[in-house]
Design a protein around this motif. Structure first.
Motif, PDB file in Angstrom:
ATOM      1  N   MET A 295       0.844  -1.179   0.000  1.00 41.40           N
ATOM      2  CA  MET A 295       0.000   0.000   0.000  1.00 41.40           C
ATOM      3  C   MET A 295       0.881   1.231   0.000  1.00 41.40           C
ATOM      4  N   GLN A 296       0.525   2.198  -0.787  1.00 38.41           N
ATOM      5  CA  GLN A 296       1.233   3.467  -0.853  1.00 38.41           C
ATOM      6  C   GLN A 296       0.755   4.330   0.302  1.00 38.41           C
ATOM      7  N   CYS A 297       1.635   4.651   1.240  1.00 43.14           N
ATOM      8  CA  CYS A 297       1.314   5.487   2.392  1.00 43.14           C
ATOM      9  C   CYS A 297       2.007   6.824   2.218  1.00 43.14           C
TER      10      CYS A 297
ATOM     11  N   ARG B 182       4.662   0.749   1.731  1.00 43.20           N
ATOM     12  CA  ARG B 182       4.841  -0.290   2.748  1.00 43.20           C
ATOM     13  C   ARG B 182       4.060  -1.520   2.349  1.00 43.20           C
ATOM     14  N   CYS B 183       4.630  -2.665   2.609  1.00 42.88           N
ATOM     15  CA  CYS B 183       3.941  -3.933   2.348  1.00 42.88           C
ATOM     16  C   CYS B 183       3.191  -4.333   3.611  1.00 42.88           C
TER      17      CYS B 183
ATOM     18  N   ASP C  88      -4.272  -8.033   7.444  1.00 40.05           N
ATOM     19  CA  ASP C  88      -3.957  -7.288   8.666  1.00 40.05           C
ATOM     20  C   ASP C  88      -4.643  -5.930   8.728  1.00 40.05           C
ATOM     21  N   THR C  89      -5.175  -5.445   7.603  1.00 41.77           N
ATOM     22  CA  THR C  89      -5.789  -4.119   7.595  1.00 41.77           C
ATOM     23  C   THR C  89      -7.206  -4.169   8.150  1.00 41.77           C
ATOM     24  N   LEU C  90      -7.514  -3.216   9.003  1.00 37.56           N
ATOM     25  CA  LEU C  90      -8.850  -3.125   9.587  1.00 37.56           C
ATOM     26  C   LEU C  90      -9.636  -1.981   8.954  1.00 37.56           C
TER      27      LEU C  90
END
Length: 110
Positions: free
Chosen positions: A1-3, A8-9, A14-16
């Motif tokens: 994901m582009q933060c 970051r991978c 794990d994402t809520l």
């Protein structure tokens, strides 16, 4: 994901949720282990990841696969790690549809 500028991978499982930080043009990515805040907006993230997140309120996108319980009376979503998040009645129908389509066990209470 582009933060923001950093990539970051983060495993999808794990994402809520992605929660908008009011007045700061930032988004907080809530994961099972940590919270990551970066500059972005929910509209762009929903466009970039349309199959991964569903809108829960004006200020939040959620990963429907990590929702284990929904309270339609208190408008609360419960996640796999015990965290909760309020959702909007406006998005309830679409949210329930997406959760139902993920084909995992969850509990709806009134």
């Amino acid at each position: 994901m582009q933060c923001g500028r950093e990539e970051r991978c983060i495993p999808y499982g794990d994402t809520l949720a992605l929660i908008s930080v009011p007045y700061k043009h930032q988004v907080t990515l809530k994961t099972v282990r940590e919270d990551i805040t970066f500059y972005d907006n929910l509209h762009r993230l929903l466009d970039a990841y349309p199959n991964y997140f569903v809108r829960a309120s004006r200020y939040a996108l959620v990963n429907p696969e990590n929702i284990v319980a929904i309270s339609t009376k208190t408008k609360l979503l419960a996640f796999t790690n015990g965290q909760t998040l309020k959702y909007s009645k406006k998005y309830q129908k679409d949210l329930l549809k997406h959760i139902y389509e993920t084909h995992h066990s969850y509990r709806i209470t009134k």
